[in-house]
Design an enzyme around this catalytic site. Structure first.
Site, PDB file in Angstrom:
ATOM      1  N   ASP A  61       0.824  -1.209   0.000  1.00 45.19           N
ATOM      2  CA  ASP A  61       0.000   0.000   0.000  1.00 45.19           C
ATOM      3  C   ASP A  61       0.862   1.265   0.000  1.00 45.19           C
ATOM      4  OD1 ASP A  61      -2.334  -1.434  -0.025  1.00 45.19           O
ATOM      5  OD2 ASP A  61      -2.476  -1.524   2.158  1.00 45.19           O
ATOM      6  N   GLY A  62       1.982   1.225   0.746  1.00 44.41           N
ATOM      7  CA  GLY A  62       2.858   2.397   0.817  1.00 44.41           C
ATOM      8  C   GLY A  62       3.417   2.748  -0.550  1.00 44.41           C
ATOM      9  N   ARG A 142       3.636  14.367  25.177  1.00 46.13           N
ATOM     10  CA  ARG A 142       2.863  15.595  25.428  1.00 46.13           C
ATOM     11  C   ARG A 142       1.574  15.612  24.621  1.00 46.13           C
ATOM     12  NH1 ARG A 142       5.834  20.450  25.935  1.00 46.13           N
ATOM     13  NH2 ARG A 142       3.767  21.350  26.154  1.00 46.13           N
ATOM     14  N   LEU A 176      -9.286   4.033  11.250  1.00 41.76           N
ATOM     15  CA  LEU A 176      -9.951   2.844  11.814  1.00 41.76           C
ATOM     16  C   LEU A 176      -9.285   2.422  13.119  1.00 41.76           C
ATOM     17  CD1 LEU A 176     -11.979   0.445  11.404  1.00 41.76           C
ATOM     18  CD2 LEU A 176     -10.144  -0.710  10.180  1.00 41.76           C
TER      19      LEU A 176
HETATM   20  N1  LIG Z   1      -1.848   2.909  14.060  1.00 40.41           N
HETATM   21  C1  LIG Z   1      -2.066   2.839  12.757  1.00 40.41           C
HETATM   22  O1  LIG Z   1      -2.926   2.116  12.272  1.00 40.41           O
HETATM   23  C2  LIG Z   1      -1.263   3.695  11.838  1.00 40.41           C
HETATM   24  C3  LIG Z   1      -0.208   4.481  12.307  1.00 40.41           C
HETATM   25  C4  LIG Z   1       0.483   5.268  11.379  1.00 40.41           C
HETATM   26  C5  LIG Z   1       0.122   5.260  10.020  1.00 40.41           C
HETATM   27  N2  LIG Z   1      -0.897   4.474   9.623  1.00 40.41           N
HETATM   28  C6  LIG Z   1      -1.357   4.470   8.233  1.00 40.41           C
HETATM   29  O2  LIG Z   1      -0.345   4.093   7.354  1.00 40.41           O
HETATM   30  C7  LIG Z   1      -0.648   4.721   6.115  1.00 40.41           C
HETATM   31  C8  LIG Z   1       0.570   4.652   5.231  1.00 40.41           C
HETATM   32  O3  LIG Z   1       0.696   3.313   4.830  1.00 40.41           O
HETATM   33  P1  LIG Z   1       2.115   2.668   4.491  1.00 40.41           P
HETATM   34  O4  LIG Z   1       1.852   1.322   3.902  1.00 40.41           O
HETATM   35  O5  LIG Z   1       2.937   3.657   3.739  1.00 40.41           O
HETATM   36  O6  LIG Z   1       2.810   2.595   5.901  1.00 40.41           O
HETATM   37  P2  LIG Z   1       2.973   1.328   6.845  1.00 40.41           P
HETATM   38  O7  LIG Z   1       3.752   0.283   6.126  1.00 40.41           O
HETATM   39  O8  LIG Z   1       3.424   1.826   8.178  1.00 40.41           O
HETATM   40  O9  LIG Z   1       1.459   0.849   6.854  1.00 40.41           O
HETATM   41  C9  LIG Z   1       0.550   0.899   7.839  1.00 40.41           C
HETATM   42  C10 LIG Z   1      -0.508  -0.142   7.510  1.00 40.41           C
HETATM   43  O10 LIG Z   1      -1.651   0.533   6.982  1.00 40.41           O
HETATM   44  C11 LIG Z   1      -2.120  -0.179   5.836  1.00 40.41           C
HETATM   45  N3  LIG Z   1      -2.866   0.732   4.983  1.00 40.41           N
HETATM   46  C12 LIG Z   1      -2.393   1.756   4.214  1.00 40.41           C
HETATM   47  N4  LIG Z   1      -3.416   2.352   3.575  1.00 40.41           N
HETATM   48  C13 LIG Z   1      -4.550   1.694   3.945  1.00 40.41           C
HETATM   49  C14 LIG Z   1      -5.932   1.855   3.637  1.00 40.41           C
HETATM   50  N5  LIG Z   1      -6.372   2.826   2.850  1.00 40.41           N
HETATM   51  N6  LIG Z   1      -6.822   0.999   4.196  1.00 40.41           N
HETATM   52  C15 LIG Z   1      -6.401   0.025   5.031  1.00 40.41           C
HETATM   53  N7  LIG Z   1      -5.125  -0.172   5.374  1.00 40.41           N
HETATM   54  C16 LIG Z   1      -4.203   0.657   4.839  1.00 40.41           C
HETATM   55  C17 LIG Z   1      -0.872  -0.732   5.218  1.00 40.41           C
HETATM   56  O11 LIG Z   1      -1.173  -1.835   4.387  1.00 40.41           O
HETATM   57  C18 LIG Z   1      -0.080  -1.170   6.455  1.00 40.41           C
HETATM   58  O12 LIG Z   1      -0.471  -2.460   6.883  1.00 40.41           O
HETATM   59  C19 LIG Z   1      -1.042   6.120   6.530  1.00 40.41           C
HETATM   60  O13 LIG Z   1      -1.821   6.769   5.548  1.00 40.41           O
HETATM   61  C20 LIG Z   1      -1.810   5.860   7.813  1.00 40.41           C
HETATM   62  O14 LIG Z   1      -3.208   5.788   7.596  1.00 40.41           O
HETATM   63  C21 LIG Z   1      -1.588   3.692  10.492  1.00 40.41           C
HETATM   64  N1  LIG Z   2       9.561   1.806  -4.944  1.00 40.85           N
HETATM   65  C1  LIG Z   2      10.030   1.732  -3.678  1.00 40.85           C
HETATM   66  N2  LIG Z   2      11.337   1.424  -3.450  1.00 40.85           N
HETATM   67  C2  LIG Z   2      11.824   1.346  -2.202  1.00 40.85           C
HETATM   68  N3  LIG Z   2      11.096   1.561  -1.090  1.00 40.85           N
HETATM   69  C3  LIG Z   2       9.804   1.866  -1.254  1.00 40.85           C
HETATM   70  C4  LIG Z   2       9.189   1.953  -2.545  1.00 40.85           C
HETATM   71  N4  LIG Z   2       7.882   2.256  -2.378  1.00 40.85           N
HETATM   72  C5  LIG Z   2       7.690   2.350  -1.056  1.00 40.85           C
HETATM   73  N5  LIG Z   2       8.831   2.135  -0.367  1.00 40.85           N
HETATM   74  C6  LIG Z   2       9.051   2.150   1.092  1.00 40.85           C
HETATM   75  O1  LIG Z   2       8.803   0.849   1.571  1.00 40.85           O
HETATM   76  C7  LIG Z   2       7.833   0.943   2.655  1.00 40.85           C
HETATM   77  C8  LIG Z   2       7.022  -0.317   2.729  1.00 40.85           C
HETATM   78  O2  LIG Z   2       6.435  -0.532   1.482  1.00 40.85           O
HETATM   79  P1  LIG Z   2       4.945  -0.930   1.310  1.00 40.85           P
HETATM   80  O3  LIG Z   2       4.054  -0.106   2.164  1.00 40.85           O
HETATM   81  O4  LIG Z   2       4.679  -0.904  -0.154  1.00 40.85           O
HETATM   82  O5  LIG Z   2       4.965  -2.408   1.855  1.00 40.85           O
HETATM   83  P2  LIG Z   2       4.305  -3.007   3.130  1.00 40.85           P
HETATM   84  O6  LIG Z   2       4.333  -2.013   4.260  1.00 40.85           O
HETATM   85  O7  LIG Z   2       4.923  -4.354   3.330  1.00 40.85           O
HETATM   86  O8  LIG Z   2       2.864  -3.239   2.566  1.00 40.85           O
HETATM   87  P3  LIG Z   2       1.460  -2.746   3.083  1.00 40.85           P
HETATM   88  O9  LIG Z   2       1.596  -1.247   3.208  1.00 40.85           O
HETATM   89  O10 LIG Z   2       0.535  -3.170   1.987  1.00 40.85           O
HETATM   90  O11 LIG Z   2       1.213  -3.444   4.378  1.00 40.85           O
HETATM   91  C9  LIG Z   2       7.016   2.184   2.324  1.00 40.85           C
HETATM   92  O12 LIG Z   2       6.326   2.744   3.407  1.00 40.85           O
HETATM   93  C10 LIG Z   2       8.091   3.092   1.802  1.00 40.85           C
HETATM   94  O13 LIG Z   2       8.818   3.688   2.874  1.00 40.85           O
END
Ligand SMILES: NC(=O)c1ccc[n+]([C@@H]2O[C@H](COP(=O)([O-])OP(=O)(O)OC[C@H]3O[C@@H](n4cnc5c(N)ncnc54)[C@H](O)[C@@H]3O)[C@@H](O)[C@H]2O)c1
Ligand SMILES: Nc1ncnc2c1ncn2[C@@H]1O[C@H](COP(=O)(O)OP(=O)(O)OP(=O)(O)O)[C@@H](O)[C@H]1O
Length: 279
Positions: A61-62, A142, A176
């Site tokens: 997703d990231g 804080r 959520l």
């Molecule tokens: N406590 C928490 O749940 C928490 C804390 C910080 C950030 N986040 C979320 O992480 C997102 C960034 O995701 P990431 O993958 O780059 O970072 P990350 O790898 O830290 O991911 C956090 C989790 O959120 C999931 N996620 C991302 N977008 C989602 C969506 N629209 N619906 C359901 N799950 C989703 C990802 O798959 C991952 O499992 C931020 O937009 C924020 O919403 C969640």
């Molecule tokens: N093209 C890329 N190359 C290297 N690093 C990346 C790239 N795209 C994203 N990243 C970094 O890798 C992190 C993890 O990637 P990503 O969220 O895609 O995988 P995940 O956390 O395992 O999957 P999910 O978010 O679906 O649970 C991202 O939050 C970002 O910091």
């Protein structure tokens, strides 16, 4: 829909099998006469999606979130093949992608527009987010004091760990986890959820999609910061107040005709005993 003739791949090479899968799919595309371009850059270079018909993200997703500003800017549909953990946005499994890829190239898909947030900081920087904008204090021990206004109308003052402003798409992410509502992705709304508010009565609010919110810092809380989609950050008091609203533009998301949001919710959130919740 239109056949895909120019396809961009954005690959998270840190994910096992992602490069190999992208190479395999790129070869299939080229055999169908599709012009392919690929990148492993993170974030992708500005202009990378210009002139493309679609963008295939191989990662989690990231990785998909990281292409949102570029995709919105050129109005290029995005789809994600999950090589990450959850894959809530990158919804194609590797098997589904391999099974359906040729159909997608032939135009057998639909496009849905997902609303995105537009954030304007005081110093004039504009950023977009598909999931959420989150304000917190870098000093984790804080409270942060924030005043939220809806247009000229005061909503209230919050003393909390922070506030999450979310789109319907982002409602299943941080929102959520913090007790906010799950919102169907086609709803035209913006939600606000305080994180651990120091009061018994503050709960999530759901605003209409044409609302403009502004957020002021009430007192210095040790390096406040704003995060968009968990990555882009604005540190410091000089960014406040900032404004948040639903953007006029949207993210075009490419989906199979069979896409069901409830199926994704059942499967990814492991809901109940429905037959497909663990598959
Ligand atoms: N406590 C928490 O749940 C928490 C804390 C910080 C950030 N986040 C979320 O992480 C997102 C960034 O995701 P990431 O993958 O780059 O970072 P990350 O790898 O830290 O991911 C956090 C989790 O959120 C999931 N996620 C991302 N977008 C989602 C969506 N629209 N619906 C359901 N799950 C989703 C990802 O798959 C991952 O499992 C931020 O937009 C924020 O919403 C969640
Ligand atoms: N093209 C890329 N190359 C290297 N690093 C990346 C790239 N795209 C994203 N990243 C970094 O890798 C992190 C993890 O990637 P990503 O969220 O895609 O995988 P995940 O956390 O395992 O999957 P999910 O978010 O679906 O649970 C991202 O939050 C970002 O910091």
């Amino acid at each position: 829909m239109n056949k895909i003739e120019r396809l961009a791949f954005v690959i998270n090479a840190t994910k096992s099998g992602a490069v190999e899968l992208a190479d395999l799919l790129a070869a299939v595309a080229q055999n169908h006469g599709v012009t392919v371009r690929m990148t492993q850059d993170y974030p992708i270079e500005a202009g990378f999606l210009e002139g493309q018909d679609a963008c295939c993200v191989v990662g989690g997703d990231g990785t998909l979130l990281s292409v949102v500003p570029e995709s919105v800017s050129w109005n290029i549909p995005v789809f994600g093949i999950n090589r990450g953990k959850l894959g809530f946005l990158a919804t194609y499994s590797v098997q589904e992608a391999q099974d359906e890829f040729e159909n997608i190239l032939q135009g057998d898909y639909c496009i849905v527009n997902r609303s995105i947030l537009e954030c304007d900081t005081k110093d004039g920087e504009r950023s977009l987010a598909l999931n959420d904008a989150v304000i917190k204090s870098a000093d984790v021990s804080r409270l942060i004091g924030l005043r939220v206004k809806c247009g000229d109308d005061l909503v209230t003052d919050y003393y909390s760990d922070g506030i999450i402003f979310s789109t319907p798409t982002g409602s299943t992410a941080y929102n959520l986890s913090s007790g906010g509502p799950i919102v169907m992705p086609d709803a035209s709304v913006l939600t606000m959820t305080p994180v651990c508010p120091h009061t018994l009565t503050n709960r999530s609010l759901v605003f209409s999609g044409n609302t403009e919110l502004s957020v002021e810092l009430l007192e210095s809380a040790g390096n406040p910061f704003l995060t968009l989609d968990g990555s882009q950050r604005f540190h410091g008091e000089h960014h406040f107040p900032f404004k948040i609203k639903i953007c006029k533009k949207a993210l075009p998301l490419l989906q199979p005709h069979t896409y069901s949001h409830f199926r994704i919710l059942r499967k990814k959130l492991k809901w109940g005993n429905a037959e497909d919740s663990n598959s």
